[in-house]
Design a protein around this motif. Structure first.
Motif, PDB file in Angstrom:
ATOM      1  N   CYS A  56       0.924  -1.263   0.038  1.00  0.00           N
ATOM      2  CA  CYS A  56      -0.062   0.002  -0.072  1.00  0.00           C
ATOM      3  C   CYS A  56       1.027   1.262  -0.042  1.00  0.00           C
ATOM      4  CB  CYS A  56      -0.810   0.032   1.267  1.00  0.00           C
ATOM      5  SG  CYS A  56      -2.155  -1.386   1.499  1.00  0.00           S
ATOM      6  N   GLY A  57       0.492   2.188  -0.597  1.00  0.00           N
ATOM      7  CA  GLY A  57       0.835   3.703  -0.511  1.00  0.00           C
ATOM      8  C   GLY A  57       2.374   3.782  -0.847  1.00  0.00           C
ATOM      9  N   THR A  58       3.245   4.175  -0.155  1.00  0.00           N
ATOM     10  CA  THR A  58       4.467   4.579  -0.643  1.00  0.00           C
ATOM     11  C   THR A  58       5.120   2.967  -0.661  1.00  0.00           C
ATOM     12  OG1 THR A  58       4.943   6.638   0.439  1.00  0.00           O
ATOM     13  CG2 THR A  58       6.858   5.084   0.202  1.00  0.00           C
ATOM     14  N   SER A  59       5.024   2.060  -0.236  1.00  0.00           N
ATOM     15  CA  SER A  59       5.430   0.584  -0.183  1.00  0.00           C
ATOM     16  C   SER A  59       5.171   0.030  -1.734  1.00  0.00           C
ATOM     17  CB  SER A  59       4.965  -0.104   1.083  1.00  0.00           C
ATOM     18  OG  SER A  59       5.593   0.368   2.082  1.00  0.00           O
ATOM     19  N   SER A 103       6.242  -3.578   3.260  1.00  0.00           N
ATOM     20  CA  SER A 103       5.560  -2.825   4.276  1.00  0.00           C
ATOM     21  C   SER A 103       6.582  -2.125   5.277  1.00  0.00           C
ATOM     22  CB  SER A 103       4.623  -3.654   5.219  1.00  0.00           C
ATOM     23  OG  SER A 103       3.731  -2.807   6.176  1.00  0.00           O
ATOM     24  N   GLN A 104       6.742  -0.876   5.663  1.00  0.00           N
ATOM     25  CA  GLN A 104       7.314  -0.295   6.638  1.00  0.00           C
ATOM     26  C   GLN A 104       7.006  -0.997   8.202  1.00  0.00           C
ATOM     27  OE1 GLN A 104       8.862   1.600   9.928  1.00  0.00           O
ATOM     28  NE2 GLN A 104       6.893   2.097   9.386  1.00  0.00           N
ATOM     29  N   SER A 105       5.730  -0.836   8.466  1.00  0.00           N
ATOM     30  CA  SER A 105       5.326  -1.005   9.688  1.00  0.00           C
ATOM     31  C   SER A 105       5.211  -2.733   9.829  1.00  0.00           C
ATOM     32  CB  SER A 105       3.971  -0.622  10.192  1.00  0.00           C
ATOM     33  OG  SER A 105       3.049  -0.914   8.980  1.00  0.00           O
ATOM     34  N   THR A 108       0.276  -3.306   8.359  1.00  0.00           N
ATOM     35  CA  THR A 108      -0.819  -2.751   7.572  1.00  0.00           C
ATOM     36  C   THR A 108      -1.749  -3.757   7.367  1.00  0.00           C
ATOM     37  OG1 THR A 108       0.704  -1.110   6.696  1.00  0.00           O
ATOM     38  CG2 THR A 108      -1.129  -1.498   5.506  1.00  0.00           C
ATOM     39  N   VAL A 155       5.141  10.528   9.813  1.00  0.00           N
ATOM     40  CA  VAL A 155       4.117   9.784   9.121  1.00  0.00           C
ATOM     41  C   VAL A 155       4.549   9.655   7.514  1.00  0.00           C
ATOM     42  CG1 VAL A 155       1.513   9.657   8.394  1.00  0.00           C
ATOM     43  CG2 VAL A 155       2.187  10.157  10.709  1.00  0.00           C
ATOM     44  N   ALA A 156       5.022  10.646   6.991  1.00  0.00           N
ATOM     45  CA  ALA A 156       5.516  10.429   5.459  1.00  0.00           C
ATOM     46  C   ALA A 156       6.703   9.669   5.543  1.00  0.00           C
ATOM     47  CB  ALA A 156       5.678  11.789   4.994  1.00  0.00           C
ATOM     48  N   SER A 157       6.608   8.443   4.707  1.00  0.00           N
ATOM     49  CA  SER A 157       7.612   7.575   4.647  1.00  0.00           C
ATOM     50  C   SER A 157       8.694   8.115   3.992  1.00  0.00           C
ATOM     51  CB  SER A 157       7.205   6.127   4.233  1.00  0.00           C
ATOM     52  OG  SER A 157       7.988   5.188   4.337  1.00  0.00           O
ATOM     53  N   LEU A 241       2.693  11.848  -3.966  1.00  0.00           N
ATOM     54  CA  LEU A 241       2.080  11.517  -2.775  1.00  0.00           C
ATOM     55  C   LEU A 241       2.471  12.183  -1.600  1.00  0.00           C
ATOM     56  CD1 LEU A 241       0.478   9.488  -1.245  1.00  0.00           C
ATOM     57  CD2 LEU A 241       2.209   7.880  -1.197  1.00  0.00           C
ATOM     58  N   LYS A 242       3.996  12.310  -1.609  1.00  0.00           N
ATOM     59  CA  LYS A 242       4.764  13.052  -0.610  1.00  0.00           C
ATOM     60  C   LYS A 242       4.106  14.509  -0.450  1.00  0.00           C
ATOM     61  CE  LYS A 242       5.766  10.443   1.294  1.00  0.00           C
ATOM     62  NZ  LYS A 242       6.518   9.273   1.258  1.00  0.00           N
ATOM     63  N   GLU A 245       0.298  14.628   0.976  1.00  0.00           N
ATOM     64  CA  GLU A 245       0.343  14.030   2.172  1.00  0.00           C
ATOM     65  C   GLU A 245       0.633  15.202   3.150  1.00  0.00           C
ATOM     66  OE1 GLU A 245       1.660   9.944   3.871  1.00  0.00           O
ATOM     67  OE2 GLU A 245       2.947  10.548   2.363  1.00  0.00           O
ATOM     68  N   VAL A 363      -1.557   1.585   9.554  1.00  0.00           N
ATOM     69  CA  VAL A 363      -2.825   1.773   9.391  1.00  0.00           C
ATOM     70  C   VAL A 363      -3.117   0.356   9.347  1.00  0.00           C
ATOM     71  CG1 VAL A 363      -4.739   2.251   7.256  1.00  0.00           C
ATOM     72  CG2 VAL A 363      -2.716   3.589   7.650  1.00  0.00           C
TER      73      VAL A 363
HETATM   74  C1  F6R Z   1       2.965   7.385   2.570  1.00  0.00           C
HETATM   75  C2  F6R Z   1       2.957   6.513   3.756  1.00  0.00           C
HETATM   76  C3  F6R Z   1       1.862   5.718   3.521  1.00  0.00           C
HETATM   77  C4  F6R Z   1       2.559   4.143   3.582  1.00  0.00           C
HETATM   78  C5  F6R Z   1       1.270   3.001   3.738  1.00  0.00           C
HETATM   79  C6  F6R Z   1       1.765   1.761   3.739  1.00  0.00           C
HETATM   80  O1  F6R Z   1       4.132   8.349   2.998  1.00  0.00           O
HETATM   81  O2  F6R Z   1       3.566   6.581   4.756  1.00  0.00           O
HETATM   82  O3  F6R Z   1       1.349   5.609   2.288  1.00  0.00           O
HETATM   83  O4  F6R Z   1       3.604   3.858   2.895  1.00  0.00           O
HETATM   84  O5  F6R Z   1       0.357   3.364   4.659  1.00  0.00           O
HETATM   85  O6  F6R Z   1       2.513   1.572   5.028  1.00  0.00           O
HETATM   86  P1  F6R Z   1       3.560   0.501   5.245  1.00  0.00           P
HETATM   87  O7  F6R Z   1       4.607   0.371   4.649  1.00  0.00           O
HETATM   88  O8  F6R Z   1       3.732   0.372   6.809  1.00  0.00           O
HETATM   89  O9  F6R Z   1       2.716  -0.963   5.161  1.00  0.00           O
END
Ligand code: F6R
Length: 366
Positions: A56-59, A103-105, A108, A155-157, A241-242, A245, A363
């Motif tokens: 999702c998103g940046t990932s 995924s960063q986190s 998600t 919050v912004a990756s 996106l950046k 956001e 999220v």
């Molecule tokens: C953008 C941002 C979001 C995450 C997305 C996925 O700056 O932070 O778009 O990239 O919610 O999150 P992760 O990578 O944690 O699954």
């Protein structure tokens, strides 16, 4: 905690030379070997005939970038899907397809549910590229490689994205070696590129004052367009996106070749157009696209590099030159300017850079 920076986002942008070097170390010290991804990765990588990446998103934009490397370096067919879409459609399962989640986190919910859905459909092989140790996605995946970005608080990756790209590049080279799609010379040059990456990122960070000056102009705008081609198109998406956001400025990204199929109608003197235009095989095409924009009165903000011969011939064309063209890893280097542009535009607008309205860092709801 901020170590002299004003915001976590700024600190995390500036940590990228370190974050990228730490993540690259896995490959530079250990080699491009399957074991970096887990004990039985060699077996898994031999079994697979294709890859699907879910995120999702940046990932998701990291995944889109990775597709170019996986197909060009390792010659392995790769699909990329937004996790929240994949989980709600009829899919054709392929037990020989490796499912990668990014995924960063690692928490998600949409990505986690997409992985479970893939597994329930009969996909057996999964790899997680994740920044948080022992989070849900790596725990539920067969293979894992952690990005070594360190805690990402804004919050912004930012640094999570560039380190995800390092892992995707490392994976592509690893698979390419196993499949015999890269020569020894090529392997040596990929290794060298990876070694030099942090230094190139540092060079771009040094351009911060020039980028901040551009950002002052953006802060007054209500809309912006980002253009790129090929592997730099996902970087244009990430730039847009950046910007939305953290500045709440409406922004869109297009592959530059699509302009004439619609978005050219938007172009006027009020909407800034950011172009990622490195000296690669598509530069001449991008130049032609920029000409289309200029002819309609659009104001161009162009990131090109020292190898490119592109120069401004008008006061509505602005050019910043990143260091020498860095070849395959150019999308990573070209991410830095769009991060800085958004950061400084947000500062100028006075928005809450680290905690943009309506957004959460992780999220975990649908
Ligand atoms: C953008 C941002 C979001 C995450 C997305 C996925 O700056 O932070 O778009 O990239 O919610 O999150 P992760 O990578 O944690 O699954």
């Amino acid at each position: 905690e901020l170590g002299g920076y004003n915001h976590f986002m700024q600190k995390e942008i500036h940590e990228q030379p370190r974050a990228v070097a730490d993540t690259a170390e896995v490959f530079l010290d250990g080699g491009f070997i399957p074991e970096n991804f887990g004990k039985n990765a060699a077996q898994v990588f031999q079994d697979i005939d294709s890859i699907k990446i879910l995120a999702c998103g940046t990932s998701y934009y990291a995944a889109l970038t990775g597709k170019y490397w996986l197909e060009s370096i390792a010659k392995i067919p790769t699909d990329v899907e937004i996790a929240s879409e994949y989980r709600y459609r009829d899919v054709i399962a392929n037990p020989k397809q490796l499912i990668i989640t990014i995924s960063q986190s690692g928490e998600t919910l949409d990505t986690m549910e997409a992985l479970k859905f893939a597994q329930a459909q009969g996909h057996q092989h999964s790899l997680s590229i994740c920044n948080v140790m022992e989070s849900a996605l790596p725990r539920n995946s067969e293979l894992v490689l952690y990005t070594r970005a360190g805690a990402e608080i804004g919050v912004a990756s930012t640094k999570a994205f560039t380190t995800q790209l390092v892992v995707l590049f490392g994976l592509s080279v690893t698979l390419g070696r196993m499949r015999g799609t890269i020569s020894d010379e090529k392997l040596a040059s990929y290794t060298q590129e990876l070694r030099e990456l942090s230094g190139s990122i540092q060079h771009v960070l040094n351009l911060e004052p020039q980028i901040a000056a551009w950002a002052q102009k953006f802060a007054k705008k209500s809309s912006a367009l980002f253009l790129g081609r090929g592997i730099h198109y996902p970087i244009a998406l990430e730039g847009a996106l950046k910007l939305k956001e953290i500045t709440y400025i409406h922004a869109e990204a297009y592959p530059a070749g699509e302009l004439k199929h619609g978005p050219l109608a938007l172009v006027d003197e009020n909407m800034p157009i950011v172009v990622i235009a490195p000296h690669d095989g598509l530069l001449d095409k991008v130049k032609a696209n920029m000409q289309e924009v200029s002819a309609r009165g659009g104001e161009l903000f162009v990131f090109t590099d020292l190898d490119s011969d592109y120069t401004s011939n008008s006061d509505t064309i602005h050019v910043i030159r990143t260091p020498r063209h860095v070849g395959t890893l150019s999308p990573i280097v070209h991410t830095i300017p769009v991060q800085l542009l958004s950061y400084h535009a947000a500062l100028a607008r006075g928005t809450d850079v680290d905690k943009p309205r309506n957004l959460a860092k992780s999220v975990t709801v649908e």
